[in-house]
Design a protein around this motif. Structure first.
Motif: not given
Length: 87
Positions: A11-16, A18-19, A22
């Motif tokens: 989940a942390r890797q996906n958030d990073a 994604f940023q 983006k």
């Protein structure tokens, strides 16, 4: 909700990721918008310069997996045709 340590890390890797993606998408859109603005202004020299600056950004997006290859090719083709039609 992530329960296991592995799923929390993913989940942390996906958030990073994604940023980062983006920011890349935003940067590509900015370069494409500059080409659009040059086309609408009617200045072919500025449009050609903006298109030359946008192409590597768009292709970098393809390499990084942010934009599909065919999408990038289609955008470049349509933009270059519009720039060519100015003169």
């Amino acid at each position: 909700m992530a329960n296991t340590p592995q799923s929390k890390k993913r989940a942390r890797q996906n958030d990073a990721r994604f940023q980062v993606n983006k920011m890349r998408r935003s940067r590509i859109r900015t370069f494409l918008r500059k080409v659009e603005e040059a086309i609408t202004s009617g200045d072919q020299a500025a449009a050609i310069a903006a298109l030359r600056a946008a192409q590597p950004e768009l292709m970098r997006g393809v390499t990084k997996g942010v934009v599909h290859k065919n999408t990038a090719a289609r955008k470049m083709s349509r933009l270059s045709a519009r720039v060519k039609a100015i003169g």
